[in-house]
Design an enzyme around this catalytic site. Sequence first.
Site, PDB file in Angstrom:
ATOM      1  N   GLY A 181     -11.438  -0.741  -0.277  1.00  0.00           N
ATOM      2  CA  GLY A 181     -11.077  -2.134  -0.507  1.00  0.00           C
ATOM      3  C   GLY A 181     -10.781  -2.851   0.793  1.00  0.00           C
TER       4      GLY A 181
ATOM      5  N   ILE B 235      -8.032  -3.352   2.583  1.00  0.00           N
ATOM      6  CA  ILE B 235      -7.232  -2.671   3.597  1.00  0.00           C
ATOM      7  C   ILE B 235      -8.041  -1.560   4.255  1.00  0.00           C
ATOM      8  CG2 ILE B 235      -5.251  -1.149   3.954  1.00  0.00           C
ATOM      9  CD1 ILE B 235      -3.726  -2.864   1.931  1.00  0.00           C
TER      10      ILE B 235
ATOM     11  N   THR C 138      -0.865   5.569   2.524  1.00  0.00           N
ATOM     12  CA  THR C 138      -0.174   4.278   2.556  1.00  0.00           C
ATOM     13  C   THR C 138      -0.469   3.494   1.283  1.00  0.00           C
ATOM     14  OG1 THR C 138      -2.046   3.312   3.784  1.00  0.00           O
ATOM     15  CG2 THR C 138      -0.153   4.079   5.078  1.00  0.00           C
ATOM     16  N   SER C 139      -0.871   4.206   0.219  1.00  0.00           N
ATOM     17  CA  SER C 139      -1.200   3.516  -1.031  1.00  0.00           C
ATOM     18  C   SER C 139      -0.030   3.605  -2.013  1.00  0.00           C
ATOM     19  CB  SER C 139      -2.490   4.081  -1.632  1.00  0.00           C
ATOM     20  OG  SER C 139      -2.369   5.466  -1.905  1.00  0.00           O
ATOM     21  N   ARG C 140      -0.020   4.611  -2.861  1.00  0.00           N
ATOM     22  CA  ARG C 140       1.063   4.840  -3.815  1.00  0.00           C
ATOM     23  C   ARG C 140       1.400   6.326  -3.821  1.00  0.00           C
ATOM     24  NH1 ARG C 140       1.822   0.216  -3.467  1.00  0.00           N
ATOM     25  NH2 ARG C 140       1.966  -1.388  -5.104  1.00  0.00           N
TER      26      ARG C 140
ATOM     27  N   GLU D   3      10.651   6.719  -5.576  1.00  0.00           N
ATOM     28  CA  GLU D   3      11.220   5.822  -4.571  1.00  0.00           C
ATOM     29  C   GLU D   3      12.275   4.930  -5.225  1.00  0.00           C
ATOM     30  OE1 GLU D   3       8.056   3.569  -2.841  1.00  0.00           O
ATOM     31  OE2 GLU D   3       7.019   5.324  -2.068  1.00  0.00           O
TER      32      GLU D   3
ATOM     33  N   HIS E 211       8.000   3.222   2.897  1.00  0.00           N
ATOM     34  CA  HIS E 211       7.177   2.246   2.176  1.00  0.00           C
ATOM     35  C   HIS E 211       7.310   0.856   2.806  1.00  0.00           C
ATOM     36  CE1 HIS E 211       5.208   1.499  -2.013  1.00  0.00           C
ATOM     37  NE2 HIS E 211       4.661   0.761  -1.066  1.00  0.00           N
TER      38      HIS E 211
ATOM     39  N   ALA F 258       4.945  -0.187   5.237  1.00  0.00           N
ATOM     40  CA  ALA F 258       3.697  -0.445   5.958  1.00  0.00           C
ATOM     41  C   ALA F 258       3.283  -1.911   5.881  1.00  0.00           C
ATOM     42  CB  ALA F 258       2.573   0.435   5.402  1.00  0.00           C
TER      43      ALA F 258
END
Length: 341
Positions: free
Chosen positions: A162, A164, A242-244, A273, A292, A294
């Site tokens: 995508g 990013i 760096t996603s989920r 989290e 989290h 980023a």
Amino acid sequence: MSNDANPRLVLWTEGDFDPFHGIDVPMIEKAGGTLRLVKVRGEEERARLASDAAVLVAGWIPLPRTLLERMNRAVGVIRTGIGVDTVDLAAATELGICVANVPDFCQEEVAEHTLALIFAVARKIVHADRMVREGKWHRWSAQDMLPMHRVNGQTLGLIGLGNIARTVARKARALGLKLVAYDPFVTPEAAASVDVRLAELGEVLSSADIVSLHVPLTPKTRHLINRETLSQMKRGAILINTSRGQVVDEKALLTALQSGQLTGAGLDVLEKEPQKGPHPFFELENVVLTSHYASCSLEANAHMSLQISQQTSAMLRGEFPHHLVNQDVKETPQLRLRKKM
């Protein structure tokens, strides 16, 4: 606050972060809205306040059907970010509530953070920092710093291609990394337009020296990285997320890191989290963890505030937001957007 007192309330209930900092208040007020920032003491209070809202701005709170059903005056909700896994999209559509997000939020920031984690893990930056602080100054200690490999010339595998990930690819190419990606929703032609070769998941995992995750959290991507997929990765590879957090099975990742299947991992996200108390990753020198953040920068926050302002104002005027997630809501008889609430 009663419905009659403020029929066009724009509400934020999470208190610990103010998305209205830098927001265009005159723009929203011109559209008939009134902002209210509240830190609620529980879900019942949130639901009571949300029942008055025309637009609810949401960060990390879940928006399940039970909450959406009590939002009797809402024309829409806005997620202050990219992912909408916290929102019951089917329920929102059924109820006629528009869901918007900020899909172009923090592209540069997350791409930069991805590369920062790659270098932090590959160059053992955090470990070296700890050593220096402890009075250890060993430039060439095989025990402490080697093995270590140059990043230039390595293959970066992107899971998801995508916005990013494409930004990561652009920056990574300038650093001399080779690029390959897996994304079943992207055509080879679209990937080629950003100079990335598409491949099947297994090939990406087995060929990449560094695997970086850039997928949304969905039922299909939950624990996409698990014992089986980790075993397909090149021995000694690095994993970046760096996603989920829930895209990764942490127990399987822990085993892979302890066994040497992976050299290291850079994680901006965890399955649970915020992380409270000890975590097995805290004991591993080959894991770099960030909280989290980023997406964080002054520029990204300003862009998000502008998007919130514009999309909130549009919905208050009875217009669809620019980044409408649940497009099917346009066809539902329950659509509230152009109805007087």
